[in-house]
Design a protein around this motif. Structure first.
Motif, PDB file in Angstrom:
ATOM      1  N   ALA A  17       0.773  -1.155  -0.421  1.00 10.36           N
ATOM      2  CA  ALA A  17      -0.091  -0.313   0.105  1.00 10.36           C
ATOM      3  C   ALA A  17       0.669   1.143  -0.209  1.00 10.36           C
ATOM      4  N   SER A  18       1.745   1.102  -0.201  1.00 17.37           N
ATOM      5  CA  SER A  18       2.534   2.413   0.149  1.00 17.37           C
ATOM      6  C   SER A  18       3.302   3.095  -1.569  1.00 17.37           C
ATOM      7  N   ARG A  19       3.442   4.341  -1.395  1.00 12.87           N
ATOM      8  CA  ARG A  19       3.401   4.880  -2.628  1.00 12.87           C
ATOM      9  C   ARG A  19       4.888   6.139  -2.692  1.00 12.87           C
ATOM     10  N   LEU A  20       5.251   6.083  -3.855  1.00 15.12           N
ATOM     11  CA  LEU A  20       6.541   7.016  -4.189  1.00 15.12           C
ATOM     12  C   LEU A  20       5.554   8.135  -3.907  1.00 15.12           C
ATOM     13  N   GLU A  21       6.362   9.442  -2.973  1.00 16.91           N
ATOM     14  CA  GLU A  21       5.799  10.767  -3.016  1.00 16.91           C
ATOM     15  C   GLU A  21       6.970  11.771  -3.414  1.00 16.91           C
ATOM     16  N   PHE A  22       6.056  12.956  -4.091  1.00 16.17           N
ATOM     17  CA  PHE A  22       7.391  14.094  -4.083  1.00 16.17           C
ATOM     18  C   PHE A  22       6.536  14.967  -4.009  1.00 16.17           C
ATOM     19  N   ARG A  23       7.173  15.920  -2.607  1.00 19.71           N
ATOM     20  CA  ARG A  23       6.062  17.727  -2.270  1.00 19.71           C
ATOM     21  C   ARG A  23       6.839  18.674  -2.191  1.00 19.71           C
ATOM     22  N   THR A  24       6.432  19.139  -2.874  1.00 16.63           N
ATOM     23  CA  THR A  24       7.338  21.046  -2.032  1.00 16.63           C
ATOM     24  C   THR A  24       6.548  22.332  -2.289  1.00 16.63           C
ATOM     25  N   PHE A  25       7.002  23.108  -1.272  1.00 14.36           N
ATOM     26  CA  PHE A  25       6.552  24.003  -0.601  1.00 14.36           C
ATOM     27  C   PHE A  25       6.688  25.042  -1.288  1.00 14.36           C
ATOM     28  N   GLY A  26       6.138  26.233  -1.228  1.00 14.08           N
ATOM     29  CA  GLY A  26       6.415  28.132  -1.896  1.00 14.08           C
ATOM     30  C   GLY A  26       5.361  28.605  -1.650  1.00 14.08           C
ATOM     31  N   ASP A  27       5.385  29.446  -2.198  1.00 11.59           N
ATOM     32  CA  ASP A  27       4.267  30.681  -2.668  1.00 11.59           C
ATOM     33  C   ASP A  27       4.235  31.303  -3.925  1.00 11.59           C
ATOM     34  N   VAL A  49       0.273  28.201   8.372  1.00  9.20           N
ATOM     35  CA  VAL A  49       0.502  27.409   9.601  1.00  9.20           C
ATOM     36  C   VAL A  49       1.115  28.298  10.048  1.00  9.20           C
ATOM     37  N   GLU A  50       0.574  28.398  11.268  1.00 11.38           N
ATOM     38  CA  GLU A  50       0.839  30.249  12.019  1.00 11.38           C
ATOM     39  C   GLU A  50       2.407  30.611  12.506  1.00 11.38           C
ATOM     40  N   GLY A  51       2.951  31.690  12.234  1.00  9.14           N
ATOM     41  CA  GLY A  51       4.066  31.788  12.355  1.00  9.14           C
ATOM     42  C   GLY A  51       4.695  31.039  10.966  1.00  9.14           C
ATOM     43  N   ARG A  52       4.538  30.806   9.631  1.00  5.44           N
ATOM     44  CA  ARG A  52       5.366  30.347   8.866  1.00  5.44           C
ATOM     45  C   ARG A  52       4.785  31.219   7.060  1.00  5.44           C
ATOM     46  N   SER A  53       5.576  31.448   6.532  1.00  4.27           N
ATOM     47  CA  SER A  53       5.395  32.243   5.386  1.00  4.27           C
ATOM     48  C   SER A  53       4.917  31.601   4.172  1.00  4.27           C
ATOM     49  N   ILE A  54       5.044  29.853   4.253  1.00  2.00           N
ATOM     50  CA  ILE A  54       4.638  28.604   3.210  1.00  2.00           C
ATOM     51  C   ILE A  54       3.715  28.937   2.994  1.00  2.00           C
ATOM     52  N   THR A  55       2.621  29.298   1.679  1.00  2.81           N
ATOM     53  CA  THR A  55       1.498  29.754   1.610  1.00  2.81           C
ATOM     54  C   THR A  55       1.102  28.156   0.878  1.00  2.81           C
ATOM     55  N   GLN A  56       2.072  27.326   0.108  1.00  3.04           N
ATOM     56  CA  GLN A  56       1.132  26.835  -0.987  1.00  3.04           C
ATOM     57  C   GLN A  56       1.890  25.488  -0.529  1.00  3.04           C
ATOM     58  N   THR A  57       1.743  24.068  -1.455  1.00  4.41           N
ATOM     59  CA  THR A  57       1.950  23.075  -1.518  1.00  4.41           C
ATOM     60  C   THR A  57       2.103  22.230  -2.486  1.00  4.41           C
ATOM     61  N   ILE A  58       2.483  22.055  -3.469  1.00  3.88           N
ATOM     62  CA  ILE A  58       2.011  20.645  -4.950  1.00  3.88           C
ATOM     63  C   ILE A  58       2.726  19.351  -4.593  1.00  3.88           C
ATOM     64  N   ALA A  59       1.539  18.383  -4.166  1.00  5.66           N
ATOM     65  CA  ALA A  59       2.547  17.051  -4.307  1.00  5.66           C
ATOM     66  C   ALA A  59       2.527  15.830  -5.660  1.00  5.66           C
ATOM     67  N   LEU A  60       2.750  14.893  -5.775  1.00  6.31           N
ATOM     68  CA  LEU A  60       2.692  13.972  -6.345  1.00  6.31           C
ATOM     69  C   LEU A  60       2.973  12.424  -5.687  1.00  6.31           C
ATOM     70  N   GLU A  61       1.568  11.499  -5.941  1.00 10.07           N
ATOM     71  CA  GLU A  61       2.117  10.356  -5.675  1.00 10.07           C
ATOM     72  C   GLU A  61       1.432   9.599  -6.750  1.00 10.07           C
TER      73      GLU A  61
END
Length: 197
Positions: free
Chosen positions: A12-22, A154-166
């Motif tokens: 059931a495990s999957r490969l994942e790629f995620r990145t964050f940014g604004d 997230v309080e105190g964080r500037s990151i506002t967006q994320t995209i993920a591939l699974e």
């Protein structure tokens, strides 16, 4: 509650790629043109941080305790495996039976009933930091894989967006990263982003 087949089966495990940014707004606007969305939701997840970022408990939607474990790395991709989940409230006995091999699990009293607040307090007493993440997520169908875009707070964080591939298909992930102009970006999980690891 017992483990589902998908949770107990290593397949059931999957490969994942995620990145964050604004800087992902333009990409987010393009996704509906190339992929069909099948889930849209807003929820708050509470992460329990302070232990191993490869072994992560969170309260999904502030009502389900779940555990995911990083079981491997394949070049730029991480392989995460679900290791259990439990709807709350639940007795301590049930919580302990759901996650029997976890070194980070609090010492739940078997006879006590635990709601989300009590679970969070138990983790905090073990020295974990609780971090709430508000997510407005859209999932897109990519054939044998999934593309996720989320606006996050997230309080105190500037990151506002994320995209993920699974996906289980490594070649598909390579294709999606190229198509979405993500090839030069680094992979970063939620726990590593939240801890700065």
């Amino acid at each position: 509650m017992t483990l589902t087949d998908s949770q107990s089966d290593p397949a059931a495990s999957r490969l994942e790629f995620r990145t964050f940014g604004d800087d992902l707004t333009e990409l987010a606007e393009e996704l509906p043109k190339g992929f069909a969305s099948f889930v849209e939701e807003e929820r708050t997840d509470v992460y329990f941080l302070g232990g191993d970022t490869a072994h992560v408990f969170k309260l999904r939607g502030q009502r389900i305790l779940d555990l995911k474990v990083l079981i491997g790395q394949e070049d730029d991709y991480e392989r995460w495996h679900p290791r259990g989940q439990c709807d709350l409230p639940a007795p301590g006995k049930v919580l302990r039976s759901e996650f029997p091999d976890s070194p980070d699990l609090p010492d739940f009293d078997e006879g006590e009933e635990y709601d989300p607040d009590k679970v969070a307090s138990a983790f905090e007493r073990r020295g974990f930091l609780t971090v709430s993440v508000l997510k407005r997520r859209t999932l897109f169908d990519a054939g044998s894989g999934t593309v996720e875009f989320a606006s996050i707070h997230v309080e105190g964080r500037s990151i506002t967006q994320t995209i993920a591939l699974e996906s289980e298909d490594r070649a598909l992930l390579d294709q999606l990263r190229h198509r979405l102009h993500l090839s030069e970006r680094s992979n970063c999980s939620y726990p590593r982003m939240l801890t700065g690891a």
